[in-house]
Scaffold this motif. Sequence first.
Motif, PDB file in Angstrom:
ATOM      1  N   ILE A  36       0.838  -1.205   0.000  1.00 60.19           N
ATOM      2  CA  ILE A  36       0.000   0.000   0.000  1.00 60.19           C
ATOM      3  C   ILE A  36       0.868   1.250   0.000  1.00 60.19           C
ATOM      4  O   ILE A  36       0.613   2.212  -0.731  1.00 60.19           O
ATOM      5  CB  ILE A  36      -0.948  -0.022   1.208  1.00 60.19           C
ATOM      6  CG1 ILE A  36      -1.979  -1.148   1.047  1.00 60.19           C
ATOM      7  CG2 ILE A  36      -1.658   1.329   1.359  1.00 60.19           C
ATOM      8  CD1 ILE A  36      -2.872  -1.330   2.251  1.00 60.19           C
ATOM      9  N   TYR A  62      -9.891  -0.567  -4.476  1.00 62.05           N
ATOM     10  CA  TYR A  62     -10.058  -1.300  -3.220  1.00 62.05           C
ATOM     11  C   TYR A  62     -10.857  -2.584  -3.425  1.00 62.05           C
ATOM     12  O   TYR A  62     -10.658  -3.576  -2.711  1.00 62.05           O
ATOM     13  CB  TYR A  62     -10.786  -0.426  -2.186  1.00 62.05           C
ATOM     14  CG  TYR A  62      -9.907   0.562  -1.467  1.00 62.05           C
ATOM     15  CD1 TYR A  62      -8.615   0.236  -1.086  1.00 62.05           C
ATOM     16  CD2 TYR A  62     -10.387   1.829  -1.143  1.00 62.05           C
ATOM     17  CE1 TYR A  62      -7.822   1.146  -0.413  1.00 62.05           C
ATOM     18  CE2 TYR A  62      -9.593   2.743  -0.465  1.00 62.05           C
ATOM     19  CZ  TYR A  62      -8.313   2.404  -0.104  1.00 62.05           C
ATOM     20  OH  TYR A  62      -7.526   3.303   0.561  1.00 62.05           O
ATOM     21  N   ALA A 106      -2.717  -4.992  -3.190  1.00 63.50           N
ATOM     22  CA  ALA A 106      -2.535  -3.956  -2.168  1.00 63.50           C
ATOM     23  C   ALA A 106      -1.762  -2.772  -2.741  1.00 63.50           C
ATOM     24  O   ALA A 106      -2.068  -1.608  -2.446  1.00 63.50           O
ATOM     25  CB  ALA A 106      -1.814  -4.534  -0.953  1.00 63.50           C
ATOM     26  N   GLY A 112      -3.145   1.241  -3.232  1.00 64.55           N
ATOM     27  CA  GLY A 112      -2.524   2.449  -2.699  1.00 64.55           C
ATOM     28  C   GLY A 112      -2.213   3.504  -3.728  1.00 64.55           C
ATOM     29  O   GLY A 112      -1.886   4.644  -3.369  1.00 64.55           O
TER      30      GLY A 112
END
Length: 419
Positions: A254, A289, A305, A309
Amino acid sequence: MAAGYLEILRARHAARLLVGTLVGRLPNATAAIAVVLFVRAEEGTYSLAGALAAVYGVANAVGQPLLGRLVDLYGQPRVQLPAALVSALGMGAFAFLGTDPALLGCAAMAVAGLFTPPLEGGLRALWPSVLGRQEQVHTAYAMDAVAQEVMFTVGPLLVTLCAAVWSPRAALLILALIGVLGALSVVLSPPSRAWRSAPREAHWLGALRSPGLLALLGAFLFVGIALGSITVAAVSYADGHGGDAVYGWLMAGIGLGALLGGVAYGARRWAGAPERRLRVLVALLAVCYLPLTLVPGPVAMTALATLAGVFLAPCIACAFVLVDRHAPAGTVTEAFSWLVTTFTVGASVGTGLAGPVVEWGGAARGFAVPGAAGVAALVVLLATGRVLAAAGRGGVVAVSSENDPNRAVEPRFSSGDRA
Protein backbone atom coordinates in the motif's frame (compact mmCIF):
# COMPACT_ATOMS: atom_id res chain seq x y z
CA MET A 1 9.62 13.54 -13.67
CA ALA A 2 12.51 14.30 -11.33
CA ALA A 3 13.05 17.78 -12.79
CA GLY A 4 9.89 19.22 -11.29
CA TYR A 5 10.70 17.93 -7.81
CA LEU A 6 14.32 19.07 -8.03
CA GLU A 7 13.16 22.53 -9.07
CA ILE A 8 11.10 22.75 -5.90
CA LEU A 9 13.86 21.42 -3.65
CA ARG A 10 16.30 23.93 -5.14
CA ALA A 11 13.97 26.79 -4.17
CA ARG A 12 15.33 28.75 -1.25
CA HIS A 13 14.29 27.26 2.13
CA ALA A 14 12.11 24.54 0.51
CA ALA A 15 14.27 21.54 1.42
CA ARG A 16 14.79 22.82 4.97
CA LEU A 17 11.07 23.30 5.52
CA LEU A 18 10.15 19.90 4.09
CA VAL A 19 12.80 17.97 6.03
CA GLY A 20 12.20 19.92 9.24
CA THR A 21 8.48 19.29 9.05
CA LEU A 22 8.94 15.56 8.42
CA VAL A 23 11.41 15.26 11.30
CA GLY A 24 9.17 17.28 13.60
CA ARG A 25 6.20 15.06 12.75
CA LEU A 26 8.08 11.82 13.38
CA PRO A 27 6.70 11.46 16.96
CA ASN A 28 3.17 11.70 15.58
CA ALA A 29 3.85 9.03 12.96
CA THR A 30 5.45 6.60 15.40
CA ALA A 31 3.76 7.24 18.74
CA ALA A 32 1.50 4.19 18.56
CA ILE A 33 4.27 1.65 17.95
CA ALA A 34 6.58 3.37 20.47
CA VAL A 35 3.88 3.20 23.16
CA VAL A 36 3.18 -0.49 22.47
CA LEU A 37 6.88 -1.38 22.68
CA PHE A 38 7.32 0.60 25.90
CA VAL A 39 4.23 -0.83 27.62
CA ARG A 40 5.26 -4.36 26.65
CA ALA A 41 8.74 -3.76 28.11
CA GLU A 42 7.08 -2.51 31.32
CA GLU A 43 5.08 -5.76 31.42
CA GLY A 44 1.81 -3.97 30.82
CA THR A 45 -1.10 -5.41 28.88
CA TYR A 46 -1.89 -4.84 25.23
CA SER A 47 -5.22 -3.37 26.33
CA LEU A 48 -3.35 -0.71 28.30
CA ALA A 49 -1.04 -0.06 25.36
CA GLY A 50 -4.02 0.35 23.05
CA ALA A 51 -5.74 2.69 25.51
CA LEU A 52 -2.65 4.89 25.83
CA ALA A 53 -2.19 5.04 22.06
CA ALA A 54 -5.88 5.93 21.70
CA VAL A 55 -5.55 8.72 24.28
CA TYR A 56 -2.64 10.15 22.31
CA GLY A 57 -4.54 9.89 19.02
CA VAL A 58 -7.73 11.51 20.33
CA ALA A 59 -5.80 14.33 22.03
CA ASN A 60 -3.85 14.90 18.83
CA ALA A 61 -7.06 15.08 16.78
CA VAL A 62 -8.47 17.67 19.18
CA GLY A 63 -5.30 19.71 19.43
CA GLN A 64 -4.42 20.11 15.74
CA PRO A 65 -7.23 22.49 14.69
CA LEU A 66 -7.05 24.40 17.98
CA LEU A 67 -3.32 24.99 17.64
CA GLY A 68 -3.82 25.68 13.93
CA ARG A 69 -6.17 28.52 14.81
CA LEU A 70 -3.59 29.93 17.23
CA VAL A 71 -0.95 29.79 14.48
CA ASP A 72 -3.24 31.80 12.20
CA LEU A 73 -3.75 34.34 14.96
CA TYR A 74 -0.23 34.68 16.39
CA GLY A 75 2.19 33.29 13.80
CA GLN A 76 4.13 30.05 13.57
CA PRO A 77 7.12 30.49 15.95
CA ARG A 78 5.03 31.74 18.88
CA VAL A 79 2.83 28.62 18.75
CA GLN A 80 4.76 25.79 17.07
CA LEU A 81 7.89 25.82 19.25
CA PRO A 82 6.18 26.12 22.67
CA ALA A 83 3.72 23.40 21.63
CA ALA A 84 6.60 21.11 20.55
CA LEU A 85 8.34 21.64 23.90
CA VAL A 86 5.21 20.87 25.92
CA SER A 87 4.48 17.79 23.79
CA ALA A 88 8.06 16.56 24.30
CA LEU A 89 7.74 17.09 28.05
CA GLY A 90 4.56 15.00 28.03
CA MET A 91 6.24 12.16 26.15
CA GLY A 92 9.32 12.39 28.36
CA ALA A 93 7.17 12.31 31.48
CA PHE A 94 5.47 9.16 30.19
CA ALA A 95 8.86 7.55 29.56
CA PHE A 96 9.99 8.22 33.15
CA LEU A 97 6.65 7.65 34.93
CA GLY A 98 5.89 4.39 33.16
CA THR A 99 2.49 2.74 33.31
CA ASP A 100 2.00 2.65 37.08
CA PRO A 101 -0.22 4.39 37.88
CA ALA A 102 -1.95 4.16 34.53
CA LEU A 103 -3.84 7.41 35.10
CA LEU A 104 -0.63 9.46 35.15
CA GLY A 105 0.53 7.69 31.99
CA CYS A 106 -2.73 8.58 30.25
CA ALA A 107 -2.41 12.20 31.39
CA ALA A 108 1.14 12.41 30.05
CA MET A 109 0.13 10.96 26.69
CA ALA A 110 -2.85 13.32 26.52
CA VAL A 111 -0.49 16.28 26.96
CA ALA A 112 1.89 14.89 24.34
CA GLY A 113 -0.93 14.45 21.84
CA LEU A 114 -2.81 17.66 22.56
CA PHE A 115 0.25 19.88 22.10
CA THR A 116 1.68 18.18 19.02
CA PRO A 117 2.48 21.22 16.85
CA PRO A 118 0.50 21.56 13.59
CA LEU A 119 3.62 21.44 11.43
CA GLU A 120 1.76 19.69 8.62
CA GLY A 121 -0.76 22.49 8.18
CA GLY A 122 1.96 25.08 8.72
CA LEU A 123 4.09 23.74 5.88
CA ARG A 124 1.18 23.82 3.44
CA ALA A 125 0.47 27.40 4.43
CA LEU A 126 4.10 28.29 3.65
CA TRP A 127 4.41 26.68 0.21
CA PRO A 128 2.80 29.53 -1.79
CA SER A 129 5.08 32.19 -0.27
CA VAL A 130 8.18 30.00 -0.71
CA LEU A 131 7.50 28.86 -4.29
CA GLY A 132 5.35 31.59 -5.77
CA ARG A 133 4.05 29.84 -8.91
CA GLN A 134 0.76 27.97 -8.62
CA GLU A 135 1.92 24.93 -10.61
CA GLN A 136 4.93 24.59 -8.31
CA VAL A 137 2.65 24.65 -5.28
CA HIS A 138 0.59 21.82 -6.79
CA THR A 139 3.77 19.78 -7.25
CA ALA A 140 4.87 20.60 -3.70
CA TYR A 141 1.55 19.33 -2.34
CA ALA A 142 2.10 16.03 -4.20
CA MET A 143 5.68 15.82 -2.93
CA ASP A 144 4.38 16.51 0.58
CA ALA A 145 1.89 13.63 0.29
CA VAL A 146 4.61 11.28 -1.00
CA ALA A 147 7.00 12.26 1.79
CA GLN A 148 4.23 11.61 4.28
CA GLU A 149 3.83 8.05 3.00
CA VAL A 150 7.57 7.48 3.28
CA MET A 151 7.61 8.82 6.83
CA PHE A 152 4.74 6.60 7.98
CA THR A 153 6.52 3.60 6.42
CA VAL A 154 10.08 4.23 7.58
CA GLY A 155 9.27 5.84 10.94
CA PRO A 156 7.99 2.70 12.72
CA LEU A 157 11.00 0.76 11.46
CA LEU A 158 13.36 3.35 12.96
CA VAL A 159 11.55 3.24 16.29
CA THR A 160 11.70 -0.55 16.38
CA LEU A 161 15.42 -0.45 15.60
CA CYS A 162 16.04 2.18 18.27
CA ALA A 163 14.15 0.12 20.87
CA ALA A 164 16.14 -2.98 19.95
CA VAL A 165 19.53 -1.25 20.07
CA TRP A 166 18.90 0.78 23.23
CA SER A 167 15.50 0.42 24.92
CA PRO A 168 11.84 1.38 24.40
CA ARG A 169 12.27 4.15 26.98
CA ALA A 170 15.22 5.55 25.02
CA ALA A 171 13.12 5.39 21.85
CA LEU A 172 10.44 7.56 23.47
CA LEU A 173 12.99 10.11 24.68
CA ILE A 174 14.76 10.24 21.32
CA LEU A 175 11.40 10.76 19.58
CA ALA A 176 10.61 13.66 21.90
CA LEU A 177 13.98 15.28 21.20
CA ILE A 178 13.69 14.75 17.44
CA GLY A 179 10.24 16.38 17.43
CA VAL A 180 11.60 19.51 19.11
CA LEU A 181 14.60 19.70 16.75
CA GLY A 182 12.35 19.41 13.71
CA ALA A 183 10.01 22.13 14.95
CA LEU A 184 12.99 24.32 15.82
CA SER A 185 14.40 23.98 12.32
CA VAL A 186 11.08 25.08 10.81
CA VAL A 187 10.24 28.02 13.08
CA LEU A 188 13.73 29.53 12.86
CA SER A 189 13.57 29.62 9.06
CA PRO A 190 12.95 33.06 7.50
CA PRO A 191 9.69 32.03 5.76
CA SER A 192 8.18 30.75 9.02
CA ARG A 193 9.27 33.81 10.99
CA ALA A 194 7.99 36.20 8.33
CA TRP A 195 4.69 34.47 7.58
CA ARG A 196 1.52 36.19 8.73
CA SER A 197 -2.01 35.04 8.22
CA ALA A 198 -4.34 37.15 6.11
CA PRO A 199 -6.80 39.37 8.03
CA ARG A 200 -9.63 37.21 9.31
CA GLU A 201 -13.23 37.73 10.25
CA ALA A 202 -13.83 36.94 13.91
CA HIS A 203 -16.07 33.87 14.04
CA TRP A 204 -16.24 31.05 16.56
CA LEU A 205 -16.46 28.43 13.78
CA GLY A 206 -13.22 29.63 12.22
CA ALA A 207 -12.42 27.61 9.10
CA LEU A 208 -15.52 25.44 9.56
CA ARG A 209 -17.80 28.24 8.42
CA SER A 210 -16.83 27.38 4.83
CA PRO A 211 -19.44 25.04 3.25
CA GLY A 212 -16.89 23.83 0.71
CA LEU A 213 -14.43 22.87 3.43
CA LEU A 214 -17.15 21.01 5.33
CA ALA A 215 -18.02 19.06 2.18
CA LEU A 216 -14.40 18.13 1.66
CA LEU A 217 -13.98 17.06 5.28
CA GLY A 218 -17.09 14.89 5.01
CA ALA A 219 -15.62 13.08 2.01
CA PHE A 220 -12.23 12.57 3.61
CA LEU A 221 -13.77 11.18 6.75
CA PHE A 222 -14.72 8.18 4.59
CA VAL A 223 -11.28 8.08 2.94
CA GLY A 224 -9.84 7.82 6.46
CA ILE A 225 -12.32 5.05 7.28
CA ALA A 226 -11.12 3.15 4.20
CA LEU A 227 -7.48 3.43 5.22
CA GLY A 228 -8.15 2.47 8.84
CA SER A 229 -10.30 -0.53 7.97
CA ILE A 230 -7.85 -1.98 5.47
CA THR A 231 -5.22 -2.41 8.17
CA VAL A 232 -7.55 -4.58 10.28
CA ALA A 233 -8.65 -6.66 7.29
CA ALA A 234 -4.99 -7.15 6.37
CA VAL A 235 -4.24 -8.54 9.83
CA SER A 236 -7.08 -11.05 9.45
CA TYR A 237 -5.85 -12.06 6.01
CA ALA A 238 -2.26 -12.47 7.22
CA ASP A 239 -3.36 -14.72 10.09
CA GLY A 240 -4.50 -17.29 7.56
CA HIS A 241 -1.76 -16.79 4.96
CA GLY A 242 1.60 -16.67 6.69
CA GLY A 243 1.42 -14.37 9.70
CA ASP A 244 3.19 -11.07 10.40
CA ALA A 245 5.51 -11.24 7.40
CA VAL A 246 2.55 -11.25 5.02
CA TYR A 247 0.95 -8.36 6.90
CA GLY A 248 4.18 -6.41 6.51
CA TRP A 249 4.22 -7.07 2.76
CA LEU A 250 0.62 -5.92 2.39
CA MET A 251 1.27 -2.66 4.25
CA ALA A 252 4.48 -2.13 2.30
CA GLY A 253 2.53 -2.69 -0.92
CA ILE A 254 0.00 0.00 0.00
CA GLY A 255 2.81 2.38 0.87
CA LEU A 256 4.67 1.63 -2.36
CA GLY A 257 1.51 2.18 -4.40
CA ALA A 258 0.89 5.53 -2.72
CA LEU A 259 4.51 6.50 -3.30
CA LEU A 260 4.38 5.67 -7.02
CA GLY A 261 0.99 7.30 -7.49
CA GLY A 262 1.99 10.47 -5.69
CA VAL A 263 5.26 10.81 -7.61
CA ALA A 264 3.49 10.33 -10.95
CA TYR A 265 0.67 12.71 -10.02
CA GLY A 266 3.01 15.52 -9.02
CA ALA A 267 5.23 15.11 -12.07
CA ARG A 268 2.76 16.73 -14.47
CA ARG A 269 0.53 19.78 -14.61
CA TRP A 270 -3.18 19.11 -14.48
CA ALA A 271 -5.76 21.13 -16.37
CA GLY A 272 -9.35 21.59 -15.28
CA ALA A 273 -11.08 22.20 -11.97
CA PRO A 274 -9.52 20.35 -9.00
CA GLU A 275 -12.93 19.40 -7.59
CA ARG A 276 -13.73 17.41 -10.74
CA ARG A 277 -10.29 15.82 -10.67
CA LEU A 278 -10.77 14.83 -7.03
CA ARG A 279 -14.03 13.04 -7.89
CA VAL A 280 -12.23 10.99 -10.54
CA LEU A 281 -9.36 10.17 -8.16
CA VAL A 282 -11.69 9.09 -5.35
CA ALA A 283 -13.69 6.95 -7.79
CA LEU A 284 -10.48 5.24 -8.91
CA LEU A 285 -9.45 4.79 -5.28
CA ALA A 286 -12.73 3.04 -4.50
CA VAL A 287 -12.51 0.83 -7.60
CA CYS A 288 -8.97 -0.26 -6.72
CA TYR A 289 -10.06 -1.30 -3.22
CA LEU A 290 -12.71 -3.70 -4.53
CA PRO A 291 -10.38 -6.43 -5.95
CA LEU A 292 -9.02 -6.97 -2.43
CA THR A 293 -12.25 -8.83 -1.62
CA LEU A 294 -11.03 -11.66 -3.91
CA VAL A 295 -8.38 -12.53 -1.25
CA PRO A 296 -6.03 -14.49 -3.54
CA GLY A 297 -2.63 -15.86 -2.44
CA PRO A 298 -0.04 -13.63 -0.74
CA VAL A 299 1.88 -12.67 -3.89
CA ALA A 300 -1.23 -11.66 -5.84
CA MET A 301 -2.67 -10.01 -2.73
CA THR A 302 0.46 -7.89 -2.32
CA ALA A 303 0.10 -6.78 -5.95
CA LEU A 304 -3.55 -5.86 -5.32
CA ALA A 305 -2.54 -3.96 -2.17
CA THR A 306 -0.02 -1.98 -4.22
CA LEU A 307 -2.76 -1.15 -6.73
CA ALA A 308 -5.07 -0.13 -3.87
CA GLY A 309 -2.52 2.45 -2.70
CA VAL A 310 -1.85 4.08 -6.07
CA PHE A 311 -4.54 6.77 -5.88
CA LEU A 312 -4.25 7.56 -2.16
CA ALA A 313 -1.46 10.15 -2.35
CA PRO A 314 -2.97 11.86 -5.45
CA CYS A 315 -6.31 12.16 -3.60
CA ILE A 316 -4.57 13.77 -0.64
CA ALA A 317 -2.52 16.12 -2.83
CA CYS A 318 -5.63 17.24 -4.73
CA ALA A 319 -7.46 17.74 -1.44
CA PHE A 320 -4.68 20.10 -0.30
CA VAL A 321 -5.42 22.35 -3.27
CA LEU A 322 -9.13 22.41 -2.44
CA VAL A 323 -8.56 23.08 1.26
CA ASP A 324 -6.40 26.04 0.33
CA ARG A 325 -9.07 27.41 -2.02
CA HIS A 326 -11.98 26.95 0.38
CA ALA A 327 -10.39 28.12 3.63
CA PRO A 328 -11.80 31.49 4.73
CA ALA A 329 -9.22 34.27 4.79
CA GLY A 330 -6.93 34.02 7.78
CA THR A 331 -7.76 30.39 8.63
CA VAL A 332 -5.53 28.39 6.28
CA THR A 333 -3.45 26.60 8.95
CA GLU A 334 -6.57 25.73 10.89
CA ALA A 335 -8.24 24.45 7.72
CA PHE A 336 -5.34 22.14 6.88
CA SER A 337 -5.28 20.96 10.49
CA TRP A 338 -8.97 20.08 10.28
CA LEU A 339 -8.17 17.84 7.30
CA VAL A 340 -5.52 16.06 9.40
CA THR A 341 -7.98 15.65 12.27
CA THR A 342 -10.78 14.37 10.04
CA PHE A 343 -8.48 11.84 8.40
CA THR A 344 -7.25 10.66 11.81
CA VAL A 345 -10.75 10.30 13.20
CA GLY A 346 -11.87 8.47 10.07
CA ALA A 347 -8.99 6.00 10.36
CA SER A 348 -9.91 5.33 13.99
CA VAL A 349 -13.55 4.76 13.06
CA GLY A 350 -12.50 2.46 10.24
CA THR A 351 -10.34 0.40 12.59
CA GLY A 352 -13.23 0.00 15.02
CA LEU A 353 -15.74 -0.76 12.26
CA ALA A 354 -13.65 -3.37 10.48
CA GLY A 355 -13.11 -5.46 13.63
CA PRO A 356 -16.69 -6.73 13.98
CA VAL A 357 -17.01 -7.12 10.21
CA VAL A 358 -13.92 -9.36 10.10
CA GLU A 359 -15.18 -11.43 13.02
CA TRP A 360 -18.53 -11.87 11.27
CA GLY A 361 -17.45 -12.49 7.69
CA GLY A 362 -13.69 -12.98 7.61
CA ALA A 363 -11.04 -11.10 5.67
CA ALA A 364 -13.04 -10.96 2.42
CA ARG A 365 -15.89 -9.06 4.08
CA GLY A 366 -13.36 -6.94 5.93
CA PHE A 367 -11.82 -5.79 2.66
CA ALA A 368 -15.28 -4.78 1.47
CA VAL A 369 -15.30 -2.00 4.10
CA PRO A 370 -12.63 0.18 2.43
CA GLY A 371 -14.36 -0.24 -0.92
CA ALA A 372 -17.71 0.81 0.58
CA ALA A 373 -16.05 3.75 2.34
CA GLY A 374 -14.46 4.87 -0.92
CA VAL A 375 -17.86 4.78 -2.62
CA ALA A 376 -19.34 6.79 0.26
CA ALA A 377 -16.59 9.43 -0.15
CA LEU A 378 -17.44 9.67 -3.85
CA VAL A 379 -21.15 10.06 -3.07
CA VAL A 380 -20.37 12.97 -0.72
CA LEU A 381 -18.28 14.67 -3.41
CA LEU A 382 -21.00 14.18 -6.03
CA ALA A 383 -23.72 15.45 -3.70
CA THR A 384 -21.74 18.56 -2.80
CA GLY A 385 -20.32 19.26 -6.26
CA ARG A 386 -22.02 22.64 -6.61
CA VAL A 387 -20.83 23.76 -3.19
CA LEU A 388 -17.24 22.78 -3.99
CA ALA A 389 -17.32 24.43 -7.41
CA ALA A 390 -18.94 27.63 -6.12
CA ALA A 391 -16.45 27.94 -3.30
CA GLY A 392 -13.57 27.40 -5.69
CA ARG A 393 -14.76 30.18 -8.01
CA GLY A 394 -15.42 32.50 -5.13
CA GLY A 395 -12.02 32.17 -3.51
CA VAL A 396 -9.66 34.84 -2.41
CA VAL A 397 -8.54 37.28 -5.06
CA ALA A 398 -5.63 39.65 -5.25
CA VAL A 399 -4.85 42.61 -7.48
CA SER A 400 -1.62 42.22 -9.39
CA SER A 401 -0.57 45.32 -11.30
CA GLU A 402 2.87 43.85 -12.02
CA ASN A 403 1.61 40.90 -14.06
CA ASP A 404 -1.60 42.50 -15.30
CA PRO A 405 -1.30 46.01 -16.78
CA ASN A 406 -5.07 46.31 -16.77
CA ARG A 407 -5.09 45.56 -13.04
CA ALA A 408 -7.67 42.83 -13.37
CA VAL A 409 -8.30 40.72 -10.33
CA GLU A 410 -6.95 37.21 -10.59
CA PRO A 411 -7.53 34.17 -8.38
CA ARG A 412 -4.71 33.11 -6.11
CA PHE A 413 -4.10 30.72 -3.28
CA SER A 414 -5.73 31.72 -0.05
CA SER A 415 -2.59 30.67 1.78
CA GLY A 416 -0.46 33.10 -0.16
CA ASP A 417 -0.53 35.24 2.91
CA ARG A 418 1.67 38.19 3.70
CA ALA A 419 5.30 37.17 4.12
